[in-house]
Design a protein around this motif. Structure first.
Motif, PDB file in Angstrom:
ATOM      1  N   ASN A  76       0.823  -1.210   0.000  1.00 44.42           N
ATOM      2  CA  ASN A  76       0.000   0.000   0.000  1.00 44.42           C
ATOM      3  C   ASN A  76       0.855   1.258   0.000  1.00 44.42           C
ATOM      4  O   ASN A  76       0.547   2.237  -0.693  1.00 44.42           O
ATOM      5  CB  ASN A  76      -0.928   0.002   1.215  1.00 44.42           C
ATOM      6  N   ILE A  77       1.941   1.243   0.788  1.00 45.07           N
ATOM      7  CA  ILE A  77       2.849   2.389   0.809  1.00 45.07           C
ATOM      8  C   ILE A  77       3.527   2.555  -0.545  1.00 45.07           C
ATOM      9  O   ILE A  77       3.683   3.684  -1.049  1.00 45.07           O
ATOM     10  CB  ILE A  77       3.892   2.219   1.927  1.00 45.07           C
ATOM     11  N   ALA A  78       3.915   1.418  -1.158  1.00 48.42           N
ATOM     12  CA  ALA A  78       4.559   1.483  -2.470  1.00 48.42           C
ATOM     13  C   ALA A  78       3.599   2.037  -3.523  1.00 48.42           C
ATOM     14  O   ALA A  78       3.995   2.842  -4.370  1.00 48.42           O
ATOM     15  CB  ALA A  78       5.048   0.096  -2.880  1.00 48.42           C
ATOM     16  N   ARG A  79       2.324   1.608  -3.459  1.00 51.55           N
ATOM     17  CA  ARG A  79       1.335   2.149  -4.413  1.00 51.55           C
ATOM     18  C   ARG A  79       1.127   3.635  -4.192  1.00 51.55           C
ATOM     19  O   ARG A  79       0.991   4.405  -5.149  1.00 51.55           O
ATOM     20  CB  ARG A  79       0.014   1.397  -4.269  1.00 51.55           C
ATOM     21  N   ALA A  80       1.081   4.046  -2.918  1.00 51.44           N
ATOM     22  CA  ALA A  80       0.896   5.469  -2.618  1.00 51.44           C
ATOM     23  C   ALA A  80       2.092   6.290  -3.088  1.00 51.44           C
ATOM     24  O   ALA A  80       1.944   7.468  -3.433  1.00 51.44           O
ATOM     25  CB  ALA A  80       0.676   5.665  -1.124  1.00 51.44           C
ATOM     26  N   THR A  81       3.279   5.684  -3.114  1.00 50.07           N
ATOM     27  CA  THR A  81       4.474   6.391  -3.563  1.00 50.07           C
ATOM     28  C   THR A  81       4.361   6.793  -5.030  1.00 50.07           C
ATOM     29  O   THR A  81       4.955   7.801  -5.452  1.00 50.07           O
ATOM     30  CB  THR A  81       5.717   5.514  -3.341  1.00 50.07           C
ATOM     31  N   VAL A  82       3.593   6.030  -5.800  1.00 46.07           N
ATOM     32  CA  VAL A  82       3.395   6.376  -7.210  1.00 46.07           C
ATOM     33  C   VAL A  82       2.734   7.747  -7.344  1.00 46.07           C
ATOM     34  O   VAL A  82       2.916   8.441  -8.344  1.00 46.07           O
ATOM     35  CB  VAL A  82       2.563   5.277  -7.912  1.00 46.07           C
ATOM     36  N   ASP A  83       1.988   8.170  -6.327  1.00 44.33           N
ATOM     37  CA  ASP A  83       1.335   9.481  -6.372  1.00 44.33           C
ATOM     38  C   ASP A  83       2.338  10.630  -6.383  1.00 44.33           C
ATOM     39  O   ASP A  83       1.959  11.777  -6.664  1.00 44.33           O
ATOM     40  CB  ASP A  83       0.393   9.649  -5.174  1.00 44.33           C
ATOM     41  N   LEU A  84       3.600  10.340  -6.082  1.00 43.21           N
ATOM     42  CA  LEU A  84       4.621  11.378  -6.183  1.00 43.21           C
ATOM     43  C   LEU A  84       4.763  11.880  -7.614  1.00 43.21           C
ATOM     44  O   LEU A  84       5.254  12.994  -7.845  1.00 43.21           O
ATOM     45  CB  LEU A  84       5.970  10.848  -5.687  1.00 43.21           C
ATOM     46  N   LEU A  85       4.310  11.070  -8.583  1.00 44.58           N
ATOM     47  CA  LEU A  85       4.331  11.523  -9.974  1.00 44.58           C
ATOM     48  C   LEU A  85       3.429  12.733 -10.189  1.00 44.58           C
ATOM     49  O   LEU A  85       3.647  13.518 -11.116  1.00 44.58           O
ATOM     50  CB  LEU A  85       3.905  10.375 -10.905  1.00 44.58           C
ATOM     51  N   ASP A  86       2.407  12.880  -9.341  1.00 48.33           N
ATOM     52  CA  ASP A  86       1.562  14.069  -9.440  1.00 48.33           C
ATOM     53  C   ASP A  86       2.377  15.335  -9.202  1.00 48.33           C
ATOM     54  O   ASP A  86       2.141  16.367  -9.846  1.00 48.33           O
ATOM     55  CB  ASP A  86       0.416  13.985  -8.427  1.00 48.33           C
TER      56      ASP A  86
END
Length: 237
Positions: A76-86
């Motif tokens: 879940n943390i790894a998936r949330a890290t993808v939001d850094l692309l925003d």
């Protein structure tokens, strides 16, 4: 009756965007099409995020209790890290579309980005759901959440603009970086709080509002402080 409910939801959702455009520098500089282009950056960024999520984090078909395990939490943390692309997408949107004053840069990027997210993620759902034969408060929750999205993205774009500036003290840079990280992981934080505390959707909206307003007020305070310091330096010169 449901048609009027749809109109009410549409007004609650769109009014803050109209007011933001009409009462800020956006209308003064005729930045409508730049906001549209910022929305295009949002679409491209979301497609890239979907590609990364589908490639590296496919949906789990195994144990349904996986999210509750340690491995599930790490995923879940790894998936949330993808939001850094925003953050990267907002940065490029400001660099490509917001020529001129810094205020125009983050207002164009934040407003266009938020409008695109609301149209693609909220408004379509309202169009097909709020016209139903029964009234449901969940659509009003979506409308109010859309207002928080606008506030959140303008604050995020402002933080990115401040982070990209030169000659900032290490203390301010560290604070801005922590604020940007918190905005990226805010959905994950709220999701875990809901699981731990067990509050309902209205309380979830209040928690989201508290976090969003805290980020926005800290952003405004930092921006005003930096502006005063910059004006003081220019006057001394």
């Amino acid at each position: 009756m449901t048609f009027f409910h749809l109109l009410n939801c549409a007004a609650v959702t769109s009014a803050p965007f109209v007011i933001t455009y009409k009462c800020t520098v956006l209308s003064e500089y005729s930045s409508f099409w730049k906001c549209v282009q910022a929305g295009a950056f949002y679409v491209i960024t979301q497609l890239l995020k979907l590609l990364i999520l589908a490639t590296f984090f496919p949906a789990s078909t195994g144990d349904p209790m996986m999210p509750a395990t340690t491995i599930g939490g790490v995923l879940n943390i790894a998936r949330a890290t993808v939001d850094l692309l925003d953050l990267v997408g907002l940065y490029f949107a400001m660099e490509q579309l917001g020529g001129g004053k810094g205020e125009i840069k983050f207002m164009v990027a934040g407003t266009g980005w938020a409008a695109a997210e609301v149209i693609l993620g909220k408004f379509i759902h309202l169009w097909f759901g709020a016209r139903g034969i029964e009234f449901d408060w969940k659509y009003m929750l979506l409308c109010l959440d859309s207002n928080l999205i606008l506030l959140q993205h303008i604050a995020t774009a402002t933080f990115i603009w401040m982070w990209a500036r030169q000659h900032l003290s290490s203390r301010v840079t560290s604070f801005v970086s922590m604020a940007l990280l918190m905005t990226s992981y805010k959905p994950l934080i709220l999701e875990h709080l809901k699981v731990i505390v067990g509050y309902n959707d209205w309380m979830g909206l209040i928690m989201n509002g508290v976090m969003t307003c805290s980020v926005a007020f800290s952003c405004m305070y930092t921006y005003v402080t930096l502006t005063k310091v910059a004006n003081g330096v220019s006057h001394q010169k």
